[in-house]
Design a protein around this motif. Sequence first.
Motif, PDB file in Angstrom:
ATOM      1  N   ALA A 120     -19.847 -15.965  34.519  1.00 50.51           N
ATOM      2  CA  ALA A 120     -19.727 -16.886  33.390  1.00 50.51           C
ATOM      3  C   ALA A 120     -18.260 -17.207  33.106  1.00 50.51           C
ATOM      4  CB  ALA A 120     -20.387 -16.296  32.151  1.00 50.51           C
ATOM      5  N   ARG A 121     -17.412 -16.204  33.102  1.00 53.16           N
ATOM      6  CA  ARG A 121     -15.980 -16.425  32.839  1.00 53.16           C
ATOM      7  C   ARG A 121     -15.352 -17.222  33.976  1.00 53.16           C
ATOM      8  NH1 ARG A 121     -12.505 -17.553  29.081  1.00 53.16           N
ATOM      9  NH2 ARG A 121     -10.504 -16.596  29.382  1.00 53.16           N
ATOM     10  N   TYR A 122     -15.763 -16.915  35.195  1.00 53.42           N
ATOM     11  CA  TYR A 122     -15.268 -17.611  36.379  1.00 53.42           C
ATOM     12  C   TYR A 122     -15.547 -19.109  36.259  1.00 53.42           C
ATOM     13  CZ  TYR A 122     -14.858 -18.586  41.435  1.00 53.42           C
ATOM     14  OH  TYR A 122     -14.507 -19.085  42.657  1.00 53.42           O
ATOM     15  N   GLU A 123     -16.742 -19.473  35.819  1.00 58.61           N
ATOM     16  CA  GLU A 123     -17.106 -20.880  35.664  1.00 58.61           C
ATOM     17  C   GLU A 123     -16.354 -21.529  34.503  1.00 58.61           C
ATOM     18  OE1 GLU A 123     -21.329 -20.622  35.429  1.00 58.61           O
ATOM     19  OE2 GLU A 123     -21.549 -20.512  37.613  1.00 58.61           O
ATOM     20  N   ILE A 124     -16.090 -20.785  33.441  1.00 59.29           N
ATOM     21  CA  ILE A 124     -15.363 -21.317  32.287  1.00 59.29           C
ATOM     22  C   ILE A 124     -13.947 -21.737  32.675  1.00 59.29           C
ATOM     23  CG2 ILE A 124     -14.267 -20.659  30.096  1.00 59.29           C
ATOM     24  CD1 ILE A 124     -16.809 -19.006  29.532  1.00 59.29           C
ATOM     25  N   THR A 168     -12.318 -20.994  40.007  1.00 60.39           N
ATOM     26  CA  THR A 168     -11.392 -20.494  41.015  1.00 60.39           C
ATOM     27  C   THR A 168     -10.386 -19.536  40.373  1.00 60.39           C
ATOM     28  OG1 THR A 168      -9.623 -21.091  42.552  1.00 60.39           O
ATOM     29  CG2 THR A 168     -10.027 -22.614  40.775  1.00 60.39           C
ATOM     30  N   PRO A 169     -10.081 -18.429  41.034  1.00 64.46           N
ATOM     31  CA  PRO A 169      -9.074 -17.516  40.492  1.00 64.46           C
ATOM     32  C   PRO A 169      -7.713 -18.192  40.300  1.00 64.46           C
ATOM     33  CG  PRO A 169     -10.326 -16.425  42.201  1.00 64.46           C
ATOM     34  CD  PRO A 169     -10.731 -17.880  42.222  1.00 64.46           C
ATOM     35  N   LEU A 170      -7.380 -19.152  41.145  1.00 64.14           N
ATOM     36  CA  LEU A 170      -6.109 -19.859  40.988  1.00 64.14           C
ATOM     37  C   LEU A 170      -6.071 -20.640  39.681  1.00 64.14           C
ATOM     38  CD1 LEU A 170      -5.546 -21.185  44.609  1.00 64.14           C
ATOM     39  CD2 LEU A 170      -4.538 -19.182  43.528  1.00 64.14           C
ATOM     40  N   ARG A 171      -7.201 -21.125  39.248  1.00 59.68           N
ATOM     41  CA  ARG A 171      -7.280 -21.834  37.966  1.00 59.68           C
ATOM     42  C   ARG A 171      -7.053 -20.853  36.815  1.00 59.68           C
ATOM     43  NH1 ARG A 171      -6.101 -25.389  34.790  1.00 59.68           N
ATOM     44  NH2 ARG A 171      -7.612 -26.088  33.288  1.00 59.68           N
ATOM     45  N   GLY A 172      -7.611 -19.664  36.949  1.00 64.27           N
ATOM     46  CA  GLY A 172      -7.457 -18.650  35.904  1.00 64.27           C
ATOM     47  C   GLY A 172      -6.017 -18.248  35.686  1.00 64.27           C
ATOM     48  N   CYS A 173      -5.222 -18.242  36.729  1.00 63.79           N
ATOM     49  CA  CYS A 173      -3.809 -17.887  36.600  1.00 63.79           C
ATOM     50  C   CYS A 173      -3.090 -18.857  35.664  1.00 63.79           C
ATOM     51  CB  CYS A 173      -3.151 -17.892  37.980  1.00 63.79           C
ATOM     52  SG  CYS A 173      -1.426 -17.392  37.984  1.00 63.79           S
ATOM     53  N   ALA A 186       0.375 -25.708  33.222  1.00 66.80           N
ATOM     54  CA  ALA A 186      -0.743 -26.575  32.858  1.00 66.80           C
ATOM     55  C   ALA A 186      -0.253 -27.975  32.505  1.00 66.80           C
ATOM     56  CB  ALA A 186      -1.505 -25.978  31.687  1.00 66.80           C
ATOM     57  N   VAL A 187      -1.043 -28.977  32.897  1.00 60.62           N
ATOM     58  CA  VAL A 187      -0.752 -30.372  32.569  1.00 60.62           C
ATOM     59  C   VAL A 187      -2.017 -30.953  31.949  1.00 60.62           C
ATOM     60  CG1 VAL A 187      -0.139 -32.635  33.487  1.00 60.62           C
ATOM     61  CG2 VAL A 187       0.884 -30.578  34.482  1.00 60.62           C
ATOM     62  N   ALA A 188      -1.889 -31.487  30.750  1.00 57.78           N
ATOM     63  CA  ALA A 188      -3.049 -32.040  30.036  1.00 57.78           C
ATOM     64  C   ALA A 188      -3.768 -33.079  30.891  1.00 57.78           C
ATOM     65  CB  ALA A 188      -2.609 -32.652  28.712  1.00 57.78           C
ATOM     66  N   GLY A 189      -5.087 -32.911  31.000  1.00 57.44           N
ATOM     67  CA  GLY A 189      -5.891 -33.871  31.735  1.00 57.44           C
ATOM     68  C   GLY A 189      -6.069 -33.564  33.212  1.00 57.44           C
ATOM     69  N   TYR A 190      -5.429 -32.514  33.714  1.00 54.39           N
ATOM     70  CA  TYR A 190      -5.510 -32.160  35.128  1.00 54.39           C
ATOM     71  C   TYR A 190      -5.807 -30.681  35.285  1.00 54.39           C
ATOM     72  CZ  TYR A 190      -3.401 -36.708  35.703  1.00 54.39           C
ATOM     73  OH  TYR A 190      -3.159 -38.048  35.640  1.00 54.39           O
ATOM     74  N   LEU A 191      -6.655 -30.351  36.258  1.00 57.56           N
ATOM     75  CA  LEU A 191      -6.961 -28.959  36.556  1.00 57.56           C
ATOM     76  C   LEU A 191      -5.937 -28.440  37.558  1.00 57.56           C
ATOM     77  CD1 LEU A 191     -10.852 -29.121  36.967  1.00 57.56           C
ATOM     78  CD2 LEU A 191      -9.530 -28.364  34.977  1.00 57.56           C
ATOM     79  N   VAL A 192      -5.047 -27.586  37.079  1.00 56.13           N
ATOM     80  CA  VAL A 192      -3.991 -27.022  37.913  1.00 56.13           C
ATOM     81  C   VAL A 192      -4.391 -25.594  38.281  1.00 56.13           C
ATOM     82  CG1 VAL A 192      -1.545 -26.389  38.037  1.00 56.13           C
ATOM     83  CG2 VAL A 192      -2.254 -28.416  36.738  1.00 56.13           C
ATOM     84  N   GLY A 193      -4.225 -25.235  39.538  1.00 54.78           N
ATOM     85  CA  GLY A 193      -4.449 -23.870  39.986  1.00 54.78           C
ATOM     86  C   GLY A 193      -3.182 -23.348  40.626  1.00 54.78           C
ATOM     87  N   GLY A 194      -2.876 -22.085  40.418  1.00 51.58           N
ATOM     88  CA  GLY A 194      -1.647 -21.555  40.987  1.00 51.58           C
ATOM     89  C   GLY A 194      -1.620 -20.053  41.021  1.00 51.58           C
TER      90      GLY A 194
END
Length: 93
Positions: free
Chosen positions: A7-11, A15-20, A30-38
């Motif tokens: 559930a947290r993973y989907e929130i 992707t773990p890179l998104r969670g970072c 983070a950039v508003a309006g874009y999904l950044v992973g890193g």
Amino acid sequence: RRGLSLARYEIIGGTPLRGCVTISGAKNAAVAGYLVGGKTGTAQNSNGCDNALFVCAAPIDNPEIVVSVVIEQGYSGSYAALTAGRVLAQYYK
């Protein structure tokens, strides 16, 4: 140590890179309006403070830009994430 629940993973974007970028030390990327992973990192430096590392991609679900930042004696990957966030913000401006 417990793993990340599905559930947290989907929130956080699936992707773990998104969670970072959303819940960890790289929130400055983070950039508003874009999904950044890193991913942040550090590399030991025998001549002083650790080197700061950060690599990211956006949008994470279909990347069109990848940014890699290394700051010598930058202490923590969080500081490199701030620089990457500024690059992404200019790119998406």
